[in-house]
Enzyme design. Structure first.
Site, PDB file in Angstrom:
ATOM      1  N   LEU A 181     -12.465  -8.674   4.360  1.00 51.90           N
ATOM      2  CA  LEU A 181     -13.814  -9.006   4.836  1.00 51.90           C
ATOM      3  C   LEU A 181     -13.822 -10.321   5.615  1.00 51.90           C
ATOM      4  O   LEU A 181     -14.776 -10.626   6.317  1.00 51.90           O
ATOM      5  CB  LEU A 181     -14.781  -9.095   3.657  1.00 51.90           C
ATOM      6  CG  LEU A 181     -15.083  -7.765   2.980  1.00 51.90           C
ATOM      7  CD1 LEU A 181     -16.065  -7.956   1.849  1.00 51.90           C
ATOM      8  CD2 LEU A 181     -15.635  -6.761   3.985  1.00 51.90           C
ATOM      9  N   HIS A 241      -9.874  -2.756   0.435  1.00 52.59           N
ATOM     10  CA  HIS A 241      -9.921  -3.132   1.852  1.00 52.59           C
ATOM     11  C   HIS A 241     -10.554  -2.049   2.738  1.00 52.59           C
ATOM     12  O   HIS A 241     -11.484  -2.312   3.488  1.00 52.59           O
ATOM     13  CB  HIS A 241      -8.514  -3.434   2.387  1.00 52.59           C
ATOM     14  CG  HIS A 241      -7.787  -4.510   1.621  1.00 52.59           C
ATOM     15  ND1 HIS A 241      -8.443  -5.522   0.986  1.00 52.59           N
ATOM     16  CD2 HIS A 241      -6.462  -4.738   1.410  1.00 52.59           C
ATOM     17  CE1 HIS A 241      -7.546  -6.320   0.407  1.00 52.59           C
ATOM     18  NE2 HIS A 241      -6.343  -5.868   0.650  1.00 52.59           N
ATOM     19  N   LYS A 337       2.909   2.136   3.175  1.00 60.45           N
ATOM     20  CA  LYS A 337       3.934   1.106   3.327  1.00 60.45           C
ATOM     21  C   LYS A 337       5.205   1.769   3.849  1.00 60.45           C
ATOM     22  O   LYS A 337       5.370   2.973   3.726  1.00 60.45           O
ATOM     23  CB  LYS A 337       4.204   0.446   1.977  1.00 60.45           C
ATOM     24  CG  LYS A 337       2.974  -0.343   1.493  1.00 60.45           C
ATOM     25  CD  LYS A 337       3.304  -1.309   0.398  1.00 60.45           C
ATOM     26  CE  LYS A 337       2.102  -2.161   0.057  1.00 60.45           C
ATOM     27  NZ  LYS A 337       2.024  -3.417   0.770  1.00 60.45           N
ATOM     28  N   GLN A 380      -5.722  -5.763  13.346  1.00 61.99           N
ATOM     29  CA  GLN A 380      -4.492  -6.527  13.485  1.00 61.99           C
ATOM     30  C   GLN A 380      -3.329  -5.592  13.725  1.00 61.99           C
ATOM     31  O   GLN A 380      -3.432  -4.416  13.352  1.00 61.99           O
ATOM     32  CB  GLN A 380      -4.222  -7.359  12.222  1.00 61.99           C
ATOM     33  CG  GLN A 380      -3.909  -6.483  11.020  1.00 61.99           C
ATOM     34  CD  GLN A 380      -3.830  -7.237   9.718  1.00 61.99           C
ATOM     35  OE1 GLN A 380      -4.503  -8.219   9.514  1.00 61.99           O
ATOM     36  NE2 GLN A 380      -2.985  -6.769   8.833  1.00 61.99           N
TER      37      GLN A 380
HETATM   38  C1  BG6 Z   1      -2.976  -7.141  -0.023  1.00 64.75           C
HETATM   39  C2  BG6 Z   1      -2.127  -6.066  -0.637  1.00 64.75           C
HETATM   40  O1  BG6 Z   1      -4.263  -7.122  -0.574  1.00 64.75           O
HETATM   41  O2  BG6 Z   1      -3.045  -6.943   1.374  1.00 64.75           O
HETATM   42  C3  BG6 Z   1      -0.752  -6.028   0.009  1.00 64.75           C
HETATM   43  O3  BG6 Z   1      -2.014  -6.305  -2.034  1.00 64.75           O
HETATM   44  C4  BG6 Z   1      -0.858  -5.948   1.512  1.00 64.75           C
HETATM   45  O4  BG6 Z   1       0.000  -4.941  -0.491  1.00 64.75           O
HETATM   46  C5  BG6 Z   1      -1.797  -7.018   2.027  1.00 64.75           C
HETATM   47  O5  BG6 Z   1       0.439  -6.127   2.051  1.00 64.75           O
HETATM   48  C6  BG6 Z   1      -2.037  -6.874   3.518  1.00 64.75           C
HETATM   49  O6  BG6 Z   1      -2.786  -7.953   3.970  1.00 64.75           O
HETATM   50  P1  BG6 Z   1      -2.686  -8.410   5.474  1.00 64.75           P
HETATM   51  O7  BG6 Z   1      -3.734  -9.465   5.597  1.00 64.75           O
HETATM   52  O8  BG6 Z   1      -1.306  -8.930   5.674  1.00 64.75           O
HETATM   53  O9  BG6 Z   1      -2.965  -7.204   6.287  1.00 64.75           O
END
Ligand code: BG6
Length: 491
Positions: A181, A241, A337, A380
Site C-alpha cells: 500500500l 498484497h 516465486k 515495479q
Molecule cells: C513480502 C513477502 O511481503 O513481500 C516476500 O513476504 C516478498 O516473500 C516481498 O518477496 C516482495 O516485496 P517487494 O517490495 O520486494 O516486491
C-alpha cells in the site's frame, strides 16, 4: 510541534527486515528532512550489542538514495548519532522499564510520542505489546505500534491476535502494515481512476472484461524456506498484497479521502466477494532446473523445508465481486516465486471489452481479443502506466498495429521514487491511517481465503511442479481460459 519528541523503537533490530528496510527508510526520511526535529531511534533485541555496534550494523545498509547530494555521508553520521541500542528479552517488563528510562533521558521534559515497530515473529507480538504498553508507553503523548504480517494464518488465529492486541491497545494505536500500500503506483491508483474522466466512467463491468493482478519473482525462497513453509504464497502475497490492491482498485467512490472513508469502502468490496473455491485455484511449487550449466535448486532442496512439503510457491486464482459494478468480471490473481527472469514484475492489467461493431474487425483476423484496449499499471520494477491502443501503421495501406500510450516514470519524473517503507513510516509518525489495514478489513480478507487454505492443507493437495525459472504451471492458463481470459503479454 517543536516541543514534542518522537522515539522510534525498532523491536527485532538485528533482523533482516530492520536492517534492509526499516533503518534505511528512517534514514531516507531524515535525509529528506521529513522526521520531526526531536527524534531518537532505539534498536531493541535480545543479543548484546553496544550503541557503536548497532550504528556499525545499521551503517552497512544505509544508502544515499539521491546520490547527487554531496552531504550524504555527513547526514549519515548525524543520523547514526541519534540511533541507540537496548538489549532485552521480548517478554520482560523489567527490560522495557529500563528502555523507558533511557527514552526519558532523551525526551527530557518534552511531550514524548513513542512509536514501536514490531519487526519480530508474530508469536511474540503479544509479549512485546504487553510489556511495551505497560512499561514503556508515553505518559503525555501518543503511543503507536506498527505490526508486520503475518497477522495470523487463518481467520481464527488472526482474530485471536487482534483480541490479544486489543487487551493492551486501542485500534487507533495499531498500525498494520502492508508495504504494497506504500508503493507509489498503488497509491496512484485512486488518482488515476478518480481524477481522470477518461477512466472513471469505464471502471465497471460495462467496459472492463477482466482485471489481472500479477506478482512474479525470479528468485526462490532462498534463505527464507523455514518461514515460508509455514505460510506459502497464498498467505505471503495473495491474501494481503494482491487483495489490498484489488480492494483499492474495485472499491466504490469513498465519501472523502479520509482514512475511515477509504477503509469503509475497501471493507465493503471485500465483503461483496465469495470465499475462494478450490476449482478456481491452481497451485504450483518450483523444482530444481539446470540451465546453461547452472543448477537452480528446487523448493524442497532448501534444508529448512521438509522433503514432502506441499506448500505452494505459486498460485493463480479467479475471484468475483458480487455487486452491481463488478458482477461477472473475473479478477485473476497470479503470484509466484522462481519464475522466468522476464517475469520479475508486479502489475495490474485491465483488459477492456471489444468495441461493439468494430469497423476494423477484419484487420485483426480472428483474434479480436488482441484488439481490445489494455491498461497496464506496472507497480515495479521500472514503474509505468501504459494503455494499449490500436493504431494505423503509417503508410498508404491500411494496416493496424497495437501501440502503447506510455507514461514511463523514469522518463517523466526526475525524482526518485521513495521506498514503500518511507511513506508508511512517515504516515505512522504523522498518525495518517489511510494506508494501514483496519481490523475489519483484515477479518474480511481472511474470510475469503481461510476455507480454501484449510481444504488445501487438510487434503494435502499436491502442487503442480514447475521448473525454476520457467513460466509457472500450465494450469494457470487453463484457469484463465475457463473465464475466457488470456494472461496479459509480458511488459
Ligand atoms: C513480502 C513477502 O511481503 O513481500 C516476500 O513476504 C516478498 O516473500 C516481498 O518477496 C516482495 O516485496 P517487494 O517490495 O520486494 O516486491
Amino acid at each position: 510541534n517543536n516541543d514534542s519528541t518522537v522515539s522510534i523503537t525498532v523491536v527485532g533490530a538485528s533482523g533482516d527486515l530492520a536492517k534492509k528496510k526499516i533503518f534505511p527508510a528512517l534514514f531516507a526520511l531524515y535525509y529528506e528532512d521529513c522526521l520531526p526535529k526531536h527524534f531518537t531511534i532505539f534498536g531493541y533485541a535480545r543479543s548484546k550489542m553496544t550503541d557503536a555496534e548497532l550504528r556499525n550494523m545499521v551503517s552497512k545498509t544505509l544508502t544515499c538514495r539521491i546520490d547527487k547530494r554531496e552531504n550524504c555521508s555527513e547526514k549519515m553520521e548525524e543520523f547514526l548519532e541519534r540511533c541507540f541500542y537496548h538489549s532485552g528479552q521480548y517478554d520482560s517488563e523489567g527490560h522495557f522499564i529500563d528502555l523507558d528510562k533511557k527514552l526519558k533521558q532523551h525526551e527530557g521534559s518534552r511531550v514524548s510520542n513513542r512509536l514501536f515497530y514490531l519487526s519480530i515473529p508474530p508469536n511474540i507480538f503479544l509479549d512485546v505489546v504487553k510489556c511495551a504498553s505497560k512499561s514503556a508507553s508515553s505518559v503525555n503523548g501518543w503511543t503507536r505500534v506498527i505490526v508486520e504480517k503475518p497477522f495470523g494464518r487463518d481467520s481464527e488465529s488472526s482474530a485471536a491476535l487482534t483480541r490479544g492486541l486489543k487487551q493492551y491497545l486501542v485500534e487507533d494505536q495499531i498500525f498494520r502494515i502492508d508495504h504494497y500500500l506504500g508503493k507509489e503506483l498503488v497509491e496512484n491508483l485512486s488518482v488515476l481512476r478518480f481524477s481522470n474522466l477518461v477512466f472513471e466512467p469505464l471502471w465497471s463491468r460495462q467496459y472492463i472484461r477482466n482485471v489481472q493482478l500479477i506478482f512474479s519473482e525470479d528468485f526462490g525462497t532462498e534463505g527464507r524456506g523455514g518461514y515460508f513453509d509455514g505460510y506459502g504464497i497464498i498467505r505471503d502475497i495473495m491474501q494481503n498484497h494482491l487483495l489490498q490492491i484489488l480492494a483499492l482498485f474495485a472499491m466504490e467512490t469513498p465519501i472523502s479521502l479520509e482514512a475511515e472513508d477509504i477503509r469503509n469502502e475497501k471493507v465493503k468490496v471485500l465483503r461483496s466477494m465469495k470465499p475462494l473455491q478450490l476449482e478456481d485455484v491452481v497451485i504450483g511449487q518450483y523444482k530444481s532446473h539446470t540451465k546453461g550449466g547452472t543448477t537452480y535448486p528446487g523448493y524442497i532442496d532448501d534444508k529448512t523445508v521438509p522433503k514432502d512439503s506441499v506448500t505452494p510457491t505459486f498460485a493463480a486464482a479467479a475471484l468475483f465481486i458480487n455487486n452491481a459494478r463488478w458482477d461477472g468480471v473475473p479478477f485473476l490473481m497470479k503470484a509466484g516465486k522462481a519464475l522466468h527472469t522476464k517475469r520479475y514484475v508486479a502489475e495490474i492489467r485491465v483488459q477492456f471489452r471489444h468495441v461493439p461493431g468494430n469497423l476494423y474487425k477484419g484487420s485483426f483476423g480472428t483474434d479480436l481479443d488482441r484488439a481490445t484496449n489494455e491498461l497496464v499499471i506496472r507497480v515495479q520494477p521500472d514503474e509505468a502506466i501504459y494503455l494499449k491502443i490500436n493504431n494505423k501503421i503509417p503508410g498508404l495501406g491500411m494496416r493496424l498495429d497495437r501501440s502503447n500510450l506510455n507514461l514511463h516514470y523514469a522518463a517523466r519524473y526526475s525524482k526518485e521514487i521513495p521506498d514503500a517503507y518511507e511513506r508508511l513510516l512517515l504516515d505512522a509518525i504523522e498518525g495518517e491511517r489511510r494506508l494501514f489495514i483496519r481490523s475489519d478489513e483484515l477479518d474480511a480478507a481472511w474470510s475469503l481465503f481461510t476455507p480454501l487454505l484449510k481444504e488445501l492443507e487438510e487434503k494435502r493437495i499436491a502442487p503442480e511442479l514447475y521448473p525454476y525459472g520457467s513460466r509457472g504451471p500450465v494450469g494457470a492458463h487453463y484457469l484463465a481460459a475457463k473465464y475466457n481470459v488470456r494472461w496479459g503479454d509480458l511488459s
